[in-house]
Design a protein around this motif. Structure first.
Motif, short mmCIF file in Angstrom:
data_model
loop_
_atom_site.label_atom_id
_atom_site.label_comp_id
_atom_site.label_asym_id
_atom_site.label_seq_id
_atom_site.Cartn_x
_atom_site.Cartn_y
_atom_site.Cartn_z
N LYS A 97 0.81 -1.24 -0.12
CA LYS A 97 0.03 -0.14 0.06
C LYS A 97 0.66 1.07 0.08
N ALA A 98 0.60 2.10 -0.83
CA ALA A 98 1.28 3.46 -0.89
C ALA A 98 0.55 4.61 -1.31
N SER A 131 5.38 4.79 1.20
CA SER A 131 5.00 3.65 1.63
C SER A 131 5.50 3.07 3.05
N LYS A 132 4.82 2.26 4.02
CA LYS A 132 5.33 1.81 5.19
C LYS A 132 6.29 0.61 4.89
N ASP A 133 6.18 0.09 3.61
CA ASP A 133 7.17 -0.93 3.21
C ASP A 133 8.52 -0.44 2.81
N TRP A 134 8.92 0.78 2.43
CA TRP A 134 9.80 1.17 1.63
C TRP A 134 10.49 2.29 2.82
N THR A 136 12.35 4.79 2.50
CA THR A 136 12.37 6.50 2.34
C THR A 136 11.09 6.63 1.18
N ASN A 137 10.82 7.89 1.30
CA ASN A 137 9.84 8.55 0.31
C ASN A 137 10.74 8.51 -1.13
N LEU A 138 9.87 8.55 -2.09
CA LEU A 138 10.24 8.66 -3.47
C LEU A 138 9.84 9.97 -3.94
N SER A 171 14.74 7.21 -5.58
CA SER A 171 15.29 7.76 -4.34
C SER A 171 16.73 7.12 -4.23
N ASP A 172 17.58 7.70 -3.36
CA ASP A 172 18.99 7.05 -3.03
C ASP A 172 18.75 5.79 -2.13
N ASP A 173 17.90 5.28 -1.53
CA ASP A 173 17.42 4.25 -0.56
C ASP A 173 16.94 3.15 -1.28
#
Length: 193
Positions: A97-98, A131-134, A136-138, A171-173
């Motif tokens: 979920k994003a 998303s809480k699964d990522w 960082t924010n993109l 993103s960088d992450d």
């Protein structure tokens, strides 16, 4: 010198034409709709592996402002929010979920200039996905086209727009990139100021 005179002359002609237009109006509005499900509609690039999740049906909200510069053309800005849902089936089963929040510009040509008409245009957005699964924010960009029928009343307008588009968030992450091909169907209501 000739180029500058040509540019000034062209600008004055444009200003004169637009100042003679009697239908210049401003409009505000709201649209809501769905992002249609699509098999392999998303690509996520994690550091060690890549996945192609299937996107699910999700709700989209959009608020906008427009300026009608002529009987046939309007330009505007908007903000759009969506809760996206997708499902990974390989290499493991997982639902993601994003949230997607974008700001952008859109342009619409109206053909013909009647009560019932066809809207044709496009859009360009900047925004973010999280998303809480990522980790960082993109951040990223989106672009696409829009088309659909519309009806104009004296102060109100209604339209149904089909909006296929492409999103690229990075993103960088982890994940390093998210690519999304979306097909949105939106009901649009506007009020002419």
């Amino acid at each position: 010198m000739k180029k500058e005179l040509f540019a000034i002359s062209f600008l004055l002609i444009c200003i004169t034409l637009y100042s003679q237009e009697k239908e210049n109006t401003h409009a505000i509005g709201f649209s809501t709709g769905v992002s249609l499900p699509r098999e392999d509609g998303m690509y996520i690039d994690y550091d060690q592996y890549n996945v192609w999740p299937d996107t699910k049906l999700s709700t989209v909200y959009n608020a906008f402002y427009e300026y009608k510069s002529s009987s046939y053309f309007k330009i505007g800005c908007h903000i759009e929010y969506e809760n996206t849902k997708s499902e990974i089936t390989y290499p493991f089963d997982e639902e993601i979920k994003a949230k997607r929040l974008v700001f952008g510009l859109h342009w619409i040509g109206q053909i013909p200039k009647y009560f019932i008409h066809l809207d044709l245009g496009g859009y360009l957005n900047l925004g973010s996905a999280s998303s809480k699964d990522w980790d960082t924010n993109l951040n990223g960009v989106e672009f696409g086209i829009l088309a659909g029928p519309g009806i104009d009343f004296e102060r109100f307008g209604l339209a149904i727009h089909f909006k296929p588009g492409f999103s690229y968030f990075f993103s960088d992450d982890s994940p390093e990139a998210v690519l999304l091909f979306s097909q949105r169907l939106m009901l649009r209501i506007q009020y002419h100021l």
